[in-house]
Design a protein around this motif. Structure first.
Motif, PDB file in Angstrom:
ATOM      1  N   ARG A   1       0.824  -1.217   0.000  1.00 32.19           N
ATOM      2  CA  ARG A   1       0.000   0.000   0.000  1.00 32.19           C
ATOM      3  C   ARG A   1       0.855   1.264   0.000  1.00 32.19           C
ATOM      4  N   SER A   2       1.903   1.282   0.833  1.00 30.37           N
ATOM      5  CA  SER A   2       2.759   2.459   0.936  1.00 30.37           C
ATOM      6  C   SER A   2       3.484   2.738  -0.379  1.00 30.37           C
ATOM      7  N   ARG A   3       4.033   1.689  -0.990  1.00 32.66           N
ATOM      8  CA  ARG A   3       4.751   1.869  -2.260  1.00 32.66           C
ATOM      9  C   ARG A   3       3.821   2.451  -3.317  1.00 32.66           C
ATOM     10  N   LEU A   4       2.616   1.891  -3.427  1.00 32.45           N
ATOM     11  CA  LEU A   4       1.671   2.379  -4.424  1.00 32.45           C
ATOM     12  C   LEU A   4       1.280   3.827  -4.137  1.00 32.45           C
ATOM     13  N   SER A   5       1.012   4.131  -2.896  1.00 32.68           N
ATOM     14  CA  SER A   5       0.609   5.487  -2.531  1.00 32.68           C
ATOM     15  C   SER A   5       1.694   6.506  -2.878  1.00 32.68           C
ATOM     16  N   HIS A   6       2.942   6.196  -2.543  1.00 31.33           N
ATOM     17  CA  HIS A   6       4.044   7.112  -2.858  1.00 31.33           C
ATOM     18  C   HIS A   6       4.227   7.257  -4.371  1.00 31.33           C
ATOM     19  N   GLN A   7       4.128   6.140  -5.089  1.00 25.05           N
ATOM     20  CA  GLN A   7       4.282   6.190  -6.544  1.00 25.05           C
ATOM     21  C   GLN A   7       3.171   7.035  -7.165  1.00 25.05           C
ATOM     22  N   LEU A   8       1.946   6.847  -6.714  1.00 24.34           N
ATOM     23  CA  LEU A   8       0.829   7.612  -7.268  1.00 24.34           C
ATOM     24  C   LEU A   8       0.946   9.099  -6.942  1.00 24.34           C
ATOM     25  N   THR A   9       1.464   9.428  -5.770  1.00 22.51           N
ATOM     26  CA  THR A   9       1.673  10.836  -5.415  1.00 22.51           C
ATOM     27  C   THR A   9       2.639  11.485  -6.410  1.00 22.51           C
ATOM     28  N   ARG A  10       3.745  10.788  -6.712  1.00 23.39           N
ATOM     29  CA  ARG A  10       4.704  11.323  -7.689  1.00 23.39           C
ATOM     30  C   ARG A  10       4.053  11.455  -9.066  1.00 23.39           C
ATOM     31  N   MET A  11       3.258  10.464  -9.437  1.00 24.00           N
ATOM     32  CA  MET A  11       2.618  10.479 -10.756  1.00 24.00           C
ATOM     33  C   MET A  11       1.538  11.558 -10.841  1.00 24.00           C
ATOM     34  N   GLU A  12       0.840  11.797  -9.744  1.00 22.34           N
ATOM     35  CA  GLU A  12      -0.147  12.886  -9.721  1.00 22.34           C
ATOM     36  C   GLU A  12       0.536  14.240  -9.905  1.00 22.34           C
ATOM     37  N   ARG A  13       1.677  14.429  -9.245  1.00 24.00           N
ATOM     38  CA  ARG A  13       2.421  15.686  -9.388  1.00 24.00           C
ATOM     39  C   ARG A  13       2.815  15.933 -10.841  1.00 24.00           C
ATOM     40  N   ARG A  14       3.101  14.854 -11.565  1.00 27.90           N
ATOM     41  CA  ARG A  14       3.469  14.960 -12.986  1.00 27.90           C
ATOM     42  C   ARG A  14       2.249  15.034 -13.891  1.00 27.90           C
ATOM     43  N   GLY A  15       1.050  14.851 -13.321  1.00 31.66           N
ATOM     44  CA  GLY A  15      -0.165  14.911 -14.113  1.00 31.66           C
ATOM     45  C   GLY A  15      -0.455  13.647 -14.908  1.00 31.66           C
ATOM     46  N   LEU A  16       0.147  12.511 -14.512  1.00 28.88           N
ATOM     47  CA  LEU A  16      -0.038  11.266 -15.250  1.00 28.88           C
ATOM     48  C   LEU A  16      -1.286  10.506 -14.827  1.00 28.88           C
ATOM     49  N   VAL A  17      -1.658  10.636 -13.554  1.00 30.63           N
ATOM     50  CA  VAL A  17      -2.849   9.981 -13.023  1.00 30.63           C
ATOM     51  C   VAL A  17      -3.601  10.959 -12.134  1.00 30.63           C
ATOM     52  N   ALA A  18      -4.849  10.606 -11.863  1.00 34.04           N
ATOM     53  CA  ALA A  18      -5.661  11.389 -10.925  1.00 34.04           C
ATOM     54  C   ALA A  18      -6.368  10.411  -9.993  1.00 34.04           C
ATOM     55  N   ARG A  19      -6.362  10.748  -8.720  1.00 35.07           N
ATOM     56  CA  ARG A  19      -7.104   9.952  -7.738  1.00 35.07           C
ATOM     57  C   ARG A  19      -8.385  10.693  -7.404  1.00 35.07           C
ATOM     58  N   SER A  20      -9.439   9.926  -7.187  1.00 37.31           N
ATOM     59  CA  SER A  20     -10.720  10.534  -6.806  1.00 37.31           C
ATOM     60  C   SER A  20     -11.514   9.557  -5.955  1.00 37.31           C
ATOM     61  N   VAL A  21     -12.530  10.093  -5.290  1.00 38.98           N
ATOM     62  CA  VAL A  21     -13.427   9.259  -4.490  1.00 38.98           C
ATOM     63  C   VAL A  21     -14.284   8.440  -5.450  1.00 38.98           C
ATOM     64  N   ASP A  22     -14.422   7.161  -5.156  1.00 41.91           N
ATOM     65  CA  ASP A  22     -15.253   6.272  -5.966  1.00 41.91           C
ATOM     66  C   ASP A  22     -16.711   6.737  -5.854  1.00 41.91           C
ATOM     67  N   PRO A  23     -17.355   7.033  -6.988  1.00 42.09           N
ATOM     68  CA  PRO A  23     -18.733   7.522  -6.926  1.00 42.09           C
ATOM     69  C   PRO A  23     -19.712   6.484  -6.362  1.00 42.09           C
TER      70      PRO A  23
END
Length: 150
Positions: free
Chosen positions: A70-92
């Motif tokens: 979980r930690s590895r994925l969270s840190h990786q996604l944070t870096r990717m969000e900063r670069r604009g590659l992915v976006a996280r959102s609340v599941d509707p």
């Protein structure tokens, strides 16, 4: 307490060959992908997401697909969000869950990296994929030919 169970010579040779191959392969892939604007871990995340239509997964599902903590994925996604590659959102459908989606920018960078991965796969499958049946690790050193040292 008994003595440890050591690997046989064949097992040790196979393990060493696999370990070296894995390190050198991911290192070389990462260098080439970075020259095209994407790291190897970023590629792995984007590729996993784009296997779905739409290119979106819940965090738990993505973690399971990647086999990451979980930690590895969270840190990786944070870096990717900063670069604009992915976006996280609340599941509707469930506000307790978070989904991850590839952005337009992420798709652009992934498309640019596609030829790199296609070339690597073609080379790998033609040199070693079909020849690994001769025994544990015996053909793995051949897969290292042409890879720069890690």
């Amino acid at each position: 307490m008994g003595s440890p169970r050591w690997l046989t010579d064949d097992q040790q040779r196979a393990w060493r060959a696999f370990s070296v191959m894995q390190l050198r392969l991911t290192s070389a892939l990462d260098r080439e992908l970075r020259a095209n604007g994407l790291s190897y871990p970023e590629y792995v995340v984007l590729a996993a997401l784009t296997e779905h239509d739409p290119p979106r997964l819940g965090m738990s599902a993505l973690r399971e697909v990647l086999g990451w903590e979980r930690s590895r994925l969270s840190h990786q996604l944070t870096r990717m969000e900063r670069r604009g590659l992915v976006a996280r959102s609340v599941d509707p459908d469930d506000a307790r869950r978070t989904t991850v989606e590839v952005t337009a920018s992420g798709m652009t960078v992934l498309r640019a990296a596609a030829p790199v991965m296609s070339r690597w796969y073609a080379g790998w499958s033609s040199t070693g994929c079909r020849r690994t049946s001769s025994g544990p690790g015996r053909d793995l050193p051949e897969l290292l030919d042409g890879l720069p040292p890690g």
